[in-house]
Design a protein around this motif. Structure first.
Motif, PDB file in Angstrom:
ATOM      1  N   PHE A 452       0.858  -1.175   0.000  1.00  0.00           N
ATOM      2  CA  PHE A 452       0.000   0.000   0.000  1.00  0.00           C
ATOM      3  C   PHE A 452       0.900   1.232   0.000  1.00  0.00           C
ATOM      4  O   PHE A 452       1.608   1.506   0.957  1.00  0.00           O
ATOM      5  CB  PHE A 452      -0.902  -0.010   1.232  1.00  0.00           C
ATOM      6  N   ALA A 453       0.895   1.958  -1.134  1.00  0.00           N
ATOM      7  CA  ALA A 453       1.855   3.059  -1.306  1.00  0.00           C
ATOM      8  C   ALA A 453       1.312   4.410  -0.853  1.00  0.00           C
ATOM      9  O   ALA A 453       2.047   5.399  -0.862  1.00  0.00           O
ATOM     10  CB  ALA A 453       2.279   3.151  -2.779  1.00  0.00           C
ATOM     11  N   GLY A 454       0.030   4.473  -0.469  1.00  0.00           N
ATOM     12  CA  GLY A 454      -0.538   5.759  -0.065  1.00  0.00           C
ATOM     13  C   GLY A 454      -0.284   6.069   1.411  1.00  0.00           C
ATOM     14  O   GLY A 454       0.603   5.498   2.038  1.00  0.00           O
ATOM     15  N   ARG A 455      -1.067   6.995   1.945  1.00  0.00           N
ATOM     16  CA  ARG A 455      -0.925   7.392   3.342  1.00  0.00           C
ATOM     17  C   ARG A 455      -2.241   7.136   4.086  1.00  0.00           C
ATOM     18  O   ARG A 455      -3.320   7.255   3.512  1.00  0.00           O
ATOM     19  CB  ARG A 455      -0.580   8.881   3.449  1.00  0.00           C
ATOM     20  N   TYR A 456      -2.091   6.830   5.356  1.00  0.00           N
ATOM     21  CA  TYR A 456      -3.272   6.686   6.212  1.00  0.00           C
ATOM     22  C   TYR A 456      -3.518   8.026   6.909  1.00  0.00           C
ATOM     23  O   TYR A 456      -2.618   8.578   7.542  1.00  0.00           O
ATOM     24  CB  TYR A 456      -3.054   5.579   7.239  1.00  0.00           C
ATOM     25  N   ALA A 468     -12.920   6.431  -6.165  1.00  0.00           N
ATOM     26  CA  ALA A 468     -13.779   5.322  -5.754  1.00  0.00           C
ATOM     27  C   ALA A 468     -13.280   4.646  -4.493  1.00  0.00           C
ATOM     28  O   ALA A 468     -14.072   4.088  -3.729  1.00  0.00           O
ATOM     29  CB  ALA A 468     -13.885   4.297  -6.884  1.00  0.00           C
ATOM     30  N   VAL A 469     -11.963   4.690  -4.248  1.00  0.00           N
ATOM     31  CA  VAL A 469     -11.427   3.933  -3.114  1.00  0.00           C
ATOM     32  C   VAL A 469     -10.574   4.763  -2.168  1.00  0.00           C
ATOM     33  O   VAL A 469     -10.191   4.277  -1.097  1.00  0.00           O
ATOM     34  CB  VAL A 469     -10.574   2.737  -3.623  1.00  0.00           C
ATOM     35  N   ALA A 470     -10.228   5.979  -2.539  1.00  0.00           N
ATOM     36  CA  ALA A 470      -9.353   6.783  -1.693  1.00  0.00           C
ATOM     37  C   ALA A 470      -9.562   8.250  -2.008  1.00  0.00           C
ATOM     38  O   ALA A 470     -10.502   8.638  -2.711  1.00  0.00           O
ATOM     39  CB  ALA A 470      -7.880   6.375  -1.918  1.00  0.00           C
ATOM     40  N   GLU A 471      -8.652   9.079  -1.491  1.00  0.00           N
ATOM     41  CA  GLU A 471      -8.671  10.522  -1.736  1.00  0.00           C
ATOM     42  C   GLU A 471      -7.365  10.882  -2.428  1.00  0.00           C
ATOM     43  O   GLU A 471      -6.283  10.522  -1.960  1.00  0.00           O
ATOM     44  CB  GLU A 471      -8.798  11.244  -0.401  1.00  0.00           C
ATOM     45  N   CYS A 497      -0.730   4.289  -5.335  1.00  0.00           N
ATOM     46  CA  CYS A 497      -0.222   5.622  -5.677  1.00  0.00           C
ATOM     47  C   CYS A 497       0.166   6.386  -4.416  1.00  0.00           C
ATOM     48  O   CYS A 497      -0.597   6.411  -3.433  1.00  0.00           O
ATOM     49  CB  CYS A 497      -1.296   6.382  -6.446  1.00  0.00           C
ATOM     50  N   PRO A 498       1.327   6.998  -4.411  1.00  0.00           N
ATOM     51  CA  PRO A 498       1.742   7.777  -3.223  1.00  0.00           C
ATOM     52  C   PRO A 498       0.901   9.031  -3.003  1.00  0.00           C
ATOM     53  O   PRO A 498       0.973   9.655  -1.942  1.00  0.00           O
ATOM     54  CB  PRO A 498       3.199   8.146  -3.541  1.00  0.00           C
ATOM     55  N   ASN A 499       0.068   9.413  -3.989  1.00  0.00           N
ATOM     56  CA  ASN A 499      -0.792  10.594  -3.837  1.00  0.00           C
ATOM     57  C   ASN A 499      -2.114  10.262  -3.158  1.00  0.00           C
ATOM     58  O   ASN A 499      -2.941  11.146  -2.948  1.00  0.00           O
ATOM     59  CB  ASN A 499      -1.085  11.217  -5.201  1.00  0.00           C
ATOM     60  N   ALA A 500      -2.340   8.977  -2.835  1.00  0.00           N
ATOM     61  CA  ALA A 500      -3.614   8.571  -2.251  1.00  0.00           C
ATOM     62  C   ALA A 500      -3.589   8.720  -0.739  1.00  0.00           C
ATOM     63  O   ALA A 500      -2.592   8.404  -0.092  1.00  0.00           O
ATOM     64  CB  ALA A 500      -3.920   7.132  -2.642  1.00  0.00           C
ATOM     65  N   HIS A 501      -4.688   9.213  -0.179  1.00  0.00           N
ATOM     66  CA  HIS A 501      -4.897   9.270   1.260  1.00  0.00           C
ATOM     67  C   HIS A 501      -6.138   8.442   1.581  1.00  0.00           C
ATOM     68  O   HIS A 501      -7.154   8.546   0.898  1.00  0.00           O
ATOM     69  CB  HIS A 501      -5.113  10.702   1.738  1.00  0.00           C
ATOM     70  N   VAL A 502      -6.029   7.604   2.612  1.00  0.00           N
ATOM     71  CA  VAL A 502      -7.165   6.794   3.059  1.00  0.00           C
ATOM     72  C   VAL A 502      -7.501   7.202   4.486  1.00  0.00           C
ATOM     73  O   VAL A 502      -6.635   7.196   5.360  1.00  0.00           O
ATOM     74  CB  VAL A 502      -6.827   5.286   2.985  1.00  0.00           C
ATOM     75  N   LEU A 538      -3.516  -7.861  -2.313  1.00  0.00           N
ATOM     76  CA  LEU A 538      -2.343  -7.696  -1.464  1.00  0.00           C
ATOM     77  C   LEU A 538      -2.286  -6.298  -0.859  1.00  0.00           C
ATOM     78  O   LEU A 538      -1.912  -6.124   0.304  1.00  0.00           O
ATOM     79  CB  LEU A 538      -1.069  -7.975  -2.268  1.00  0.00           C
ATOM     80  N   ARG A 539      -2.668  -5.293  -1.646  1.00  0.00           N
ATOM     81  CA  ARG A 539      -2.665  -3.928  -1.109  1.00  0.00           C
ATOM     82  C   ARG A 539      -3.722  -3.766  -0.018  1.00  0.00           C
ATOM     83  O   ARG A 539      -3.495  -3.093   0.995  1.00  0.00           O
ATOM     84  CB  ARG A 539      -2.908  -2.935  -2.249  1.00  0.00           C
ATOM     85  N   LEU A 540      -4.867  -4.363  -0.228  1.00  0.00           N
ATOM     86  CA  LEU A 540      -5.910  -4.302   0.801  1.00  0.00           C
ATOM     87  C   LEU A 540      -5.491  -5.061   2.054  1.00  0.00           C
ATOM     88  O   LEU A 540      -5.792  -4.632   3.181  1.00  0.00           O
ATOM     89  CB  LEU A 540      -7.212  -4.877   0.247  1.00  0.00           C
ATOM     90  N   ASP A 541      -4.799  -6.204   1.882  1.00  0.00           N
ATOM     91  CA  ASP A 541      -4.280  -6.931   3.053  1.00  0.00           C
ATOM     92  C   ASP A 541      -3.309  -6.059   3.829  1.00  0.00           C
ATOM     93  O   ASP A 541      -3.326  -6.021   5.073  1.00  0.00           O
ATOM     94  CB  ASP A 541      -3.573  -8.211   2.594  1.00  0.00           C
ATOM     95  N   ASP A 542      -2.437  -5.358   3.095  1.00  0.00           N
ATOM     96  CA  ASP A 542      -1.459  -4.493   3.741  1.00  0.00           C
ATOM     97  C   ASP A 542      -2.167  -3.359   4.491  1.00  0.00           C
ATOM     98  O   ASP A 542      -1.812  -3.015   5.626  1.00  0.00           O
ATOM     99  CB  ASP A 542      -0.506  -3.942   2.680  1.00  0.00           C
ATOM    100  N   LEU A 543      -3.190  -2.780   3.849  1.00  0.00           N
ATOM    101  CA  LEU A 543      -3.934  -1.686   4.468  1.00  0.00           C
ATOM    102  C   LEU A 543      -4.678  -2.183   5.717  1.00  0.00           C
ATOM    103  O   LEU A 543      -4.727  -1.499   6.741  1.00  0.00           O
ATOM    104  CB  LEU A 543      -4.913  -1.095   3.464  1.00  0.00           C
TER     105      LEU A 543
END
Length: 577
Positions: A452-456, A468-471, A497-502, A538-543
């Motif tokens: 998961f390359a975005g930010r929490y 649809a899934v992030a900001e 994407c590193p530009n995504a915020h969840v 895999l990204r969702l598992d990581d998140l």
């Protein structure tokens, strides 16, 4: 019973092989590819007559698969063990159909715990399966039990061990090669008439000419009937190196050459024993090098695949072909003598016997001696050679294993054999591979942690744009830009994407998406699911790991109809980026 069958006899000139099983059903004749026969008399086995004949029939049927006496003798020895076992039972079976599963269980228990025992079990089972009466029933089930694979007892050399073995072989063979080269030049000078007559060199040349034609120096028979070297003072002694060894390799020197061949090319002893003299071919674009064509005979390969050709080039002192050149030079006088005694003989690996005249040469799978000359070496030769140099055991199997693992590819054997026999059980390979496995595991772990390359985030950001899934906080800096400068990525790639915020507002939809991707795995074939959905899961598992299982499970209770609609559109591919 005898340990190795009966003494073999030379075939007549009009020889042709007949039926393996004699009319009495007790004697099996095995004929090797050279036409020599050896008999195995089953009447010597300590079991009843019907059992003897049944074992003989099975042995004869299996013998059609053998090209030499070595395999036959191994099976014969193990049949003897089986017969002795049966003879010691309380109720000795009269024939194979009287065998019981209990008998075979007892036989298996006696042998399954040792390497030699596993080999015995395998050979006896192979023979018994030739009898149709043992094809079904409890005995057949017992014979079908798996016999654990025998782990190779030999390991490849460590670098220091290998250098020690190779150095000993190089020193011994090089000394012999230089000796034969020097004497061959002296003989050529004598034959060309370029030496001063009656000089010491001329007289030695005369002796060498006798050696080249007779295989030995002139000898004088004394009053006591013993033959002595006639010119021992001229020659400098009576040792082989001073007499016939001036033109011929000794058995141990040929063994040293074979060690070097094994280390360089990975050939086994059977290949070296029957190797014809290499032929030469022009090297394209190279006037100073020569390419040898080597015929390799591998009798354990499938029918029609016994022979192959390897091209080896001598282009300098460190090239592989330089050893072939030196072998040709060191064996040239012996090969010339062999062709003189038995026209048509043209084998590379030849040496002179120390005790010429002995007639106890019984290994008829090897090329027959020609006069005082023998071809190839044995494991016994390797053992005595190693002993003379203070090394442990015959070096051939370990040297071949070292070469195969060093090259990292099959050499005269199948890929499955390469992996199961040479690579996987080898301790040196295992130690080397451990570092590779560790590095690969650490790399995989690093990548897994960065799936998961975005930010929490704790909540929405003022400038963020909902997907649809992030900001998305910077659409213009997308790793997957579209031609118009916007983001051209699949919406599911937002999580990469590193530009995504969840933030917590996304959790219900992402938890539901995770559940649906898991469900797709059960209805799609593995290849399709892996190609389309595995990375996203895999990204969702990581998140989910980053958010925590409690918060993730709580988010599942907040899934609404809008979340279900968006996820259905995503999984159906109906939402454009």
């Amino acid at each position: 019973m005898t340990g190795r069958g009966r003494r073999a006899a030379l075939p007549p000139a009009d020889h042709h092989s007949g039926p393996a099983l004699a009319p009495d059903g007790l004697v099996v004749t095995v004929t090797n590819t050279a036409g020599y026969s050896r008999e195995y008399d089953f009447s010597e086995l300590p079991v009843p007559g019907p059992m003897q004949r049944s074992l003989a029939r099975a042995f004869a049927a299996r013998s059609q698969m053998w090209s030499g006496h070595k395999s036959a003798t191994s099976y014969w020895k193990n049949v003897g063990y089986f017969a002795r076992f049966l003879s010691q039972l309380e109720n000795v079976p009269q024939d194979l159909d009287a065998l019981t599963a209990a008998m075979l269980k007892r036989w298996r228990a006696q042998h399954i715990s040792t390497v030699a025992g596993k080999s015995t079990l395998y050979m006896v089972r192979t023979l018994l399966r030739h009898d149709p009466r043992l094809a079904v029933g409890p005995v057949a089930e017992e014979l079908a039990k798996r016999i654990p694979r025998v782990k190779p007892s030999k390991q490849s050399y460590g670098e220091a061990e290998r250098e020690r073995v190779v150095l000993a072989a190089q020193r011994q063979f090089r000394s012999a090669w230089l000796r034969i080269q020097e004497n061959a030049r002296l003989l050529d000078g004598w034959r060309a008439g370029s030496l001063d007559e009656d000089s010491r060199e001329w007289r030695i040349g005369q002796v060498l000419d006798h050696v080249a034609h007779a295989g030995d120096v002139p000898r004088t028979v004394g009053p006591n009937g013993q033959a002595r070297v006639t010119n021992r003072r001229l020659l400098g002694g009576r040792t082989p190196e001073n007499t016939w060894g001036r033109l011929f390799l000794t058995r141990r020197e040929l063994t040293a050459l074979t060690v070097l061949m094994t280390d360089r090319f990975g050939w086994n002893l059977s290949v070296c024993q029957r190797m014809p003299t290499p032929t030469t071919a022009p090297s394209a674009g190279q006037s100073t090098s020569v390419t040898y064509q080597i015929q390799v005979e591998k009798r354990r390969s499938a029918s029609g695949m016994w022979f192959s050709t390897e091209n080896i080039t001598d282009s300098g002192a460190d090239s592989p072909g330089r050893l072939i050149t030196q072998a040709l030079e060191a064996t040239a006088p012996a090969r010339a003598l062999a062709a003189l005694i038995a026209p048509g003989t043209d084998l590379l690996m030849v040496a002179r016997r120390h005790q010429y005249g002995r007639q106890d040469y019984q290994d008829l799978d090897r090329p027959r001696p020609v006069g005082p000359l023998v071809f190839g070496v044995t494991h016994e030769d390797g053992y005595h050679w190693a002993l003379s140099h203070g090394l442990g055991g015959s070096p051939f199997q370990r040297a071949r294993r070292t070469t195969v693992t060093r090259e990292g590819r099959p050499l005269q054997h199948a890929q499955s054999t390469h992996e199961s026999v040479y690579v996987l059980p080898d301790h040196r390979v295992q130690r080397t591979a451990q570092e590779v496995f560790e590095a690969g595991a650490l790399e995989a772990l690093t990548q897994a942690r960065a799936v998961f390359a975005g930010r929490y985030a704790e909540g929405p950001t003022p400038d963020g744009q909902e997907t649809a899934v992030a900001e998305c906080v910077d659409e213009a800096a997308s790793p997957w830009p579209a031609p118009d400068g916007s983001c051209g990525a699949d919406l599911l790639l937002c999580l990469a994407c590193p530009n995504a915020h969840v933030h917590p507002g996304h959790h219900p939809r992402l938890a539901h998406l995770h559940q649906q991707l898991e469900s797709l795995r059960s209805v799609l074939d593995d290849r399709s699911w892996t190609h389309r959905w595995q990375d996203h899961l895999l990204r969702l598992d990581d998140l989910r790991t980053k958010i925590g299982p409690a918060a993730w499970n709580a988010a599942m209770t907040r899934v609404d109809d809008n979340d279900r609609l968006v996820v259905r559109l995503l999984t159906n591919g109906e939402l454009a980026p």
